[in-house]
Design a protein around this motif. Structure first.
Motif, PDB file in Angstrom:
ATOM      1  N   LEU A 245      40.730  32.844  28.605  1.00 43.68           N
ATOM      2  CA  LEU A 245      40.354  31.665  29.384  1.00 43.68           C
ATOM      3  C   LEU A 245      40.803  31.807  30.830  1.00 43.68           C
ATOM      4  O   LEU A 245      40.072  31.458  31.766  1.00 43.68           O
ATOM      5  CB  LEU A 245      40.970  30.416  28.746  1.00 43.68           C
ATOM      6  CG  LEU A 245      40.677  29.080  29.444  1.00 43.68           C
ATOM      7  CD1 LEU A 245      39.183  28.791  29.433  1.00 43.68           C
ATOM      8  CD2 LEU A 245      41.462  27.958  28.778  1.00 43.68           C
ATOM      9  N   ARG A 246      42.002  32.348  31.025  1.00 48.27           N
ATOM     10  CA  ARG A 246      42.477  32.570  32.397  1.00 48.27           C
ATOM     11  C   ARG A 246      41.584  33.571  33.130  1.00 48.27           C
ATOM     12  O   ARG A 246      41.249  33.389  34.299  1.00 48.27           O
ATOM     13  CB  ARG A 246      43.918  33.081  32.363  1.00 48.27           C
ATOM     14  CG  ARG A 246      44.536  33.330  33.723  1.00 48.27           C
ATOM     15  CD  ARG A 246      45.703  34.269  33.627  1.00 48.27           C
ATOM     16  NE  ARG A 246      45.300  35.580  33.125  1.00 48.27           N
ATOM     17  CZ  ARG A 246      46.132  36.592  32.924  1.00 48.27           C
ATOM     18  NH1 ARG A 246      47.429  36.428  33.142  1.00 48.27           N
ATOM     19  NH2 ARG A 246      45.692  37.750  32.479  1.00 48.27           N
ATOM     20  N   ASP A 247      41.175  34.651  32.446  1.00 48.08           N
ATOM     21  CA  ASP A 247      40.310  35.650  33.086  1.00 48.08           C
ATOM     22  C   ASP A 247      38.948  35.053  33.443  1.00 48.08           C
ATOM     23  O   ASP A 247      38.382  35.365  34.500  1.00 48.08           O
ATOM     24  CB  ASP A 247      40.135  36.859  32.160  1.00 48.08           C
ATOM     25  CG  ASP A 247      41.441  37.609  31.947  1.00 48.08           C
ATOM     26  OD1 ASP A 247      42.355  37.454  32.785  1.00 48.08           O
ATOM     27  OD2 ASP A 247      41.558  38.324  30.931  1.00 48.08           O
ATOM     28  N   ARG A 248      38.404  34.204  32.576  1.00 51.06           N
ATOM     29  CA  ARG A 248      37.120  33.583  32.887  1.00 51.06           C
ATOM     30  C   ARG A 248      37.224  32.663  34.090  1.00 51.06           C
ATOM     31  O   ARG A 248      36.338  32.638  34.955  1.00 51.06           O
ATOM     32  CB  ARG A 248      36.602  32.808  31.674  1.00 51.06           C
ATOM     33  CG  ARG A 248      36.106  33.687  30.546  1.00 51.06           C
ATOM     34  CD  ARG A 248      35.236  32.887  29.587  1.00 51.06           C
ATOM     35  NE  ARG A 248      35.949  31.785  28.974  1.00 51.06           N
ATOM     36  CZ  ARG A 248      36.601  31.858  27.824  1.00 51.06           C
ATOM     37  NH1 ARG A 248      36.643  33.010  27.159  1.00 51.06           N
ATOM     38  NH2 ARG A 248      37.212  30.803  27.328  1.00 51.06           N
ATOM     39  N   VAL A 249      38.315  31.915  34.167  1.00 56.68           N
ATOM     40  CA  VAL A 249      38.500  31.018  35.311  1.00 56.68           C
ATOM     41  C   VAL A 249      38.651  31.827  36.595  1.00 56.68           C
ATOM     42  O   VAL A 249      38.080  31.489  37.640  1.00 56.68           O
ATOM     43  CB  VAL A 249      39.723  30.103  35.074  1.00 56.68           C
ATOM     44  CG1 VAL A 249      40.060  29.319  36.332  1.00 56.68           C
ATOM     45  CG2 VAL A 249      39.450  29.151  33.933  1.00 56.68           C
ATOM     46  N   ARG A 250      39.406  32.925  36.531  1.00 55.25           N
ATOM     47  CA  ARG A 250      39.542  33.767  37.719  1.00 55.25           C
ATOM     48  C   ARG A 250      38.221  34.395  38.118  1.00 55.25           C
ATOM     49  O   ARG A 250      37.911  34.514  39.308  1.00 55.25           O
ATOM     50  CB  ARG A 250      40.585  34.856  37.456  1.00 55.25           C
ATOM     51  CG  ARG A 250      42.023  34.356  37.447  1.00 55.25           C
ATOM     52  CD  ARG A 250      42.990  35.506  37.248  1.00 55.25           C
ATOM     53  NE  ARG A 250      44.377  35.062  37.297  1.00 55.25           N
ATOM     54  CZ  ARG A 250      45.424  35.875  37.144  1.00 55.25           C
ATOM     55  NH1 ARG A 250      45.227  37.173  36.915  1.00 55.25           N
ATOM     56  NH2 ARG A 250      46.648  35.393  37.207  1.00 55.25           N
ATOM     57  N   ALA A 254      36.369  33.943  41.710  1.00 56.70           N
ATOM     58  CA  ALA A 254      36.036  35.058  42.591  1.00 56.70           C
ATOM     59  C   ALA A 254      34.539  35.137  42.864  1.00 56.70           C
ATOM     60  O   ALA A 254      34.112  35.544  43.946  1.00 56.70           O
ATOM     61  CB  ALA A 254      36.520  36.367  41.975  1.00 56.70           C
ATOM     62  N   ALA A 255      33.695  34.755  41.888  1.00 56.49           N
ATOM     63  CA  ALA A 255      32.253  34.852  42.068  1.00 56.49           C
ATOM     64  C   ALA A 255      31.686  33.702  42.882  1.00 56.49           C
ATOM     65  O   ALA A 255      30.606  33.831  43.455  1.00 56.49           O
ATOM     66  CB  ALA A 255      31.554  34.888  40.707  1.00 56.49           C
ATOM     67  N   ALA A 256      32.366  32.606  42.935  1.00 54.38           N
ATOM     68  CA  ALA A 256      31.847  31.454  43.682  1.00 54.38           C
ATOM     69  C   ALA A 256      31.873  31.758  45.170  1.00 54.38           C
ATOM     70  O   ALA A 256      32.885  32.230  45.695  1.00 54.38           O
ATOM     71  CB  ALA A 256      32.696  30.211  43.387  1.00 54.38           C
TER      72      ALA A 256
END
Length: 361
Positions: A245-250, A254-256
């Motif tokens: 979940l932390r990796d998905r949020v990061r 970064a992609a935004a």
């Protein structure tokens, strides 16, 4: 010959703290071995024996009453102040904060959430099992006893088993459970046993618990520590889910794209005014009709049949009143006070037949 200075113990500790945190390649996770299963079953039998001995009002209950009448806090009053501070090592709030701070630092250094998750699981099990037993058996403490020699069960109390003792066993024993080396595990196990033993006896000294409460509290805390390996797969799945979940949020962060800076709206272009001067010659006497305009995007057609381009606009004769232009003398003065030019008596008005005399002739 140059020799390097040997570092002191304190310098070695600070040098180890300054190292970058890294996840260990192999973390020793205790498994539910046969030896641990045997200890768990033996502790569970001891737990059941204590409860049975209290229910049938056996010799253990008589020992509880003898210690209560002995009143240790009156026999050794000089250590009462120290005991009051030592009992804090068994309170759930302060001990949980201290141990969570240490395990949180370990989690950061080792890049793993297992220490914090193991502490959370152990505290949840402690609250569920010990709390249920306390309110289920409802035993009263020594200060609220109603009948001498009775077991004081089912009377609405909440001291059986001792929560201080069980909390000390679990909170300090989790440090030994999460130790990195066998040597550290042995030392921490001995330290947690001494602390929990001292906390239990301190409650007997103060008079807040029976001795049987302390024995059952030791057994309850030890059962939780021995059962923790059964919850290791759950802890591993919870850690993997939290890290993913932390990796998905990061990744989303970064992609935004970064928000663009707000810009002031551009002012609309102001067209330059076009002034059409009238042609030379006398002004027309009558009103001037404006040139006809066609539909949008089509040229206008005059009365005589000629095409008037769209860019040609009629002169601004509508600003002047219709009719003949008045003479200068008939116009209104520029200011309320009349003409700004001072009058001259010796100057003849314009347009008169009298001419100025010629001088010098």
């Amino acid at each position: 010959m140059r020799t390097e200075r040997s570092l002191t113990r304190l310098e070695r500790v600070f040098a180890r703290l300054d190292r970058e945190p890294q996840r260990p390649a192999h973390i020793d996770v205790p498994s539910m071995s046969r030896h641990r299963v045997a200890l768990f079953l033996a502790t569970l039998g001891f737990y059941a024996a204590i409860v049975w001995a209290v229910l049938i009002t056996s010799w253990l209950v008589r020992l509880d009453w003898q210690l209560m009448f002995f009143r240790p806090y009156q026999q050794w009053p000089q250590v009462h102040a120290y005991i009051d501070y030592y009992v804090v090592l068994g309170q759930r709030g302060p001990t949980a904060v201290m141990v969570a701070a240490w395990l949180g630092w370990r989690s950061w250094r080792q890049r793993t959430l297992r220490p914090m998750l193991a502490l959370g699981v152990s505290l949840l099990l402690l609250n569920a099992t010990v709390g249920a037993a306390k309110y289920g058996m409802g035993r009263l403490g020594p200060h609220y006893a109603t009948e001498i020699g009775s077991n004081e069960m089912w009377l609405g109390g909440d001291i059986f088993p001792s929560g201080h003792t069980a909390n000390a066993v679990v909170t300090w024993g989790i440090l030994a459970y999460l130790a990195s080396t066998p040597r550290a595990r042995r030392w921490l196990s001995a330290l947690s046993a001494v602390i929990s033993l001292g906390v239990g006896l301190s409650t007997v000294y103060i008079g807040t618990h029976w001795l049987s409460d302390v024995l059952l509290g030791w057994a309850a805390g030890l059962l939780i520590l021995l059962a923790l390996p059964w919850f290791e797969p759950l802890i591993a799945r919870a850690e993997a889910w939290i890290l993913s979940l932390r990796d998905r949020v990061r990744g989303r962060t970064a992609a935004a794209p970064a928000p663009a800076a707000p810009q002031a709206p551009a002012a609309p272009p102001v067209p330059a005014p076009t002034l059409h001067e009238p042609a030379a010659g006398p002004a027309p006497r009558g009103p001037v009709e404006p040139a006809p305009r066609g539909a949008a995007g089509e040229p206008a057609v005059a009365r005589d049949g000629s095409v008037v381009p769209r860019s040609v606009r009629p002169p601004l004769h509508h600003l002047a009143p219709p009719g003949p232009h008045p003479a200068r003398s008939e116009r209104s003065p520029a200011a309320p006070g009349g003409s700004r030019r001072p009058p001259h008596s010796d100057r003849a008005p314009r347009g008169s037949a009298t001419s100025r005399p010629l001088t010098g002739g």
